[in-house]
Design an enzyme around this catalytic site. Structure first.
Site, PDB file in Angstrom:
ATOM      1  CG  HIS A 261      49.893  -7.010  33.505  1.00 22.51           C
ATOM      2  ND1 HIS A 261      50.623  -6.573  32.418  1.00 22.51           N
ATOM      3  CD2 HIS A 261      50.268  -8.294  33.733  1.00 22.51           C
ATOM      4  CE1 HIS A 261      51.402  -7.564  31.991  1.00 22.51           C
ATOM      5  NE2 HIS A 261      51.210  -8.618  32.763  1.00 22.51           N
TER       6      HIS A 261
ATOM      7  CG  HIS B 240      39.563  14.026  32.041  1.00 25.25           C
ATOM      8  ND1 HIS B 240      40.648  13.454  32.683  1.00 25.25           N
ATOM      9  CD2 HIS B 240      38.652  14.317  32.994  1.00 25.25           C
ATOM     10  CE1 HIS B 240      40.381  13.402  33.985  1.00 25.25           C
ATOM     11  NE2 HIS B 240      39.189  13.914  34.205  1.00 25.25           N
TER      12      HIS B 240
ATOM     13  CG  ASP C 162      37.080  15.471  39.000  1.00 21.30           C
ATOM     14  OD1 ASP C 162      36.983  14.413  38.330  1.00 21.30           O
ATOM     15  OD2 ASP C 162      38.147  16.063  39.172  1.00 21.30           O
TER      16      ASP C 162
HETATM   17 CA    CA Z   1      38.089  14.160  36.307  1.00 20.61          CA
END
Ligand code: CA
Length: 347
Positions: free
Chosen positions: A28, A183, A309
């Protein structure tokens, strides 16, 4: 197919996920251009809208918390994933929406973990847009949902956590004695421009530049003098910081001595001492022996943890390469298993 290792569990500690609901909300934003965040548009314009195999593959994998993810873990010999809501999580939304979304997302994560308690654990998403609510949500997530700490995807709409208005979050984390994982996020709007035209804004470089800037802002602001037991986890072997300890200490001392900036006050310790005493690093996306062993040398064997990851860097050969690190069996067990168990208090 990589078998489980007979000597240690492989716990991967920076593994991304998101809900289909959140993906719809990102779409969106992309379609209606409701925010100003060029890094977001470059990143999610690719992963959510591009038709290349890499984008479509990630689009499917990141929203799966069931069979596909479990079979990917089995294929790479991963025993357990520490799940965290992928960047930028809830941090791009208006305050009330972000607070509600963090709650509902954490509830869904807790249900997933309940269904697969030996395979998944997770960190809570929180909305720094409302620091008091974020602190309460962290407490609820830890005490009532069994989550192991909180996740913050670096800057929140161009704001950094060294601003004291956010410090209720650190106060809560210290009181709960749980880590906050900072992060990466795409560089903030005020920083991202020169990265964009060469596509350097995301994991290739911009993430580390943005996140290491964030961490240094925290250290210089005196966060760790105020909250000396605060635990921060970084991915990507510390976002380049281990390599810089010496120079950061030297230059910081000079800036303090010459009283050069209003924003830099004397600290109780050297910057590198906070980096060694308040931080843990995971190896996400950095399956490279020289960098891992250097980080271990600088930080200590007990502060570097394995991470894959997933699903951004889902590579079988990397797991095998990590099994071959020039470490003793006991050190490998720390890297893959026991450091994570201690830091995140996993059963
Ligand atoms: Ca990551």
């Amino acid at each position: 197919m990589i078998p489980q290792n007979p000597h240690y569990k492989r716990i991967a500690t920076e593994e991304g996920w998101m809900t289909p609901e959140l993906m719809k909300m990102y779409l969106h934003i992309l379609e209606n251009k409701t925010i100003h965040d060029p890094g977001f548009f470059n990143l999610w314009g690719f992963f959510a809208q591009n038709s290349s195999p890499r984008a479509k593959d990630l689009f499917a994998r990141i929203q799966d918390l069931g069979e596909r993810r479990l079979s990917d873990m089995d294929a790479t010999g991963i025993d357990m994933q520490l799940l965290m809501l992928t960047a930028p999580g809830v941090q791009v939304f208006e305050k009330n929406i972000a607070v509600d979304l963090a709650r509902s997302t954490n509830d869904q994560l807790a249900q997933t973990i309940k269904a697969h308690p030996t395979r998944f654990c997770g960190l809570a998403a929180i909305a720094p847009q409302d620091p008091e609510s974020a602190a309460k949500e962290m407490e609820r997530a830890v005490h009532h949902l069994g989550l192991k700490g909180a996740l913050i995807n670096s800057h929140t709409q161009g704001e950094y956590l060294d601003d004291e208005k956010f410090w209720a979050i650190f106060e809560a984390a210290e009181a709960l004695d749980v880590p906050i994982y900072i992060h990466p996020n795409s560089p903030s709007p005020q920083m991202v421009e020169p990265y964009l035209s060469r596509c350097l804004d995301a994991a290739i470089c911009g993430f580390a530049a943005e996140t290491s800037l964030h961490v240094l802002r925290l250290i210089v602001s005196g966060v760790f003098d105020r909250f000396p037991k605060l635990k921060i986890v970084l991915g990507h072997l510390g976002e380049g910081l281990p390599y810089w300890h010496y120079r950061i200490d030297f230059m910081h001392a000079g800036i303090v001595r010459s009283n050069r900036s209003e924003g830099v006050k004397p600290l109780k310790k050297k910057p590198s001492e906070y980096l060694r005493e308040n931080f843990w690093y995971t190896s996400s996306g950095m399956a490279w022996e020289p960098a891992i062993t250097f980080a271990q040398k600088i930080m200590g064997m007990d502060r570097v943890l394995y991470a894959m990851d997933y699903p951004y860097q889902y590579v079988e050969e990397e797991v095998l390469a990590m099994d071959q690190l020039p470490l003793t069996l006991e050190e490998k067990k720390m890297f893959f298993q026991t450091n994570a168990q201690k830091l995140f208090r996993l059963e």
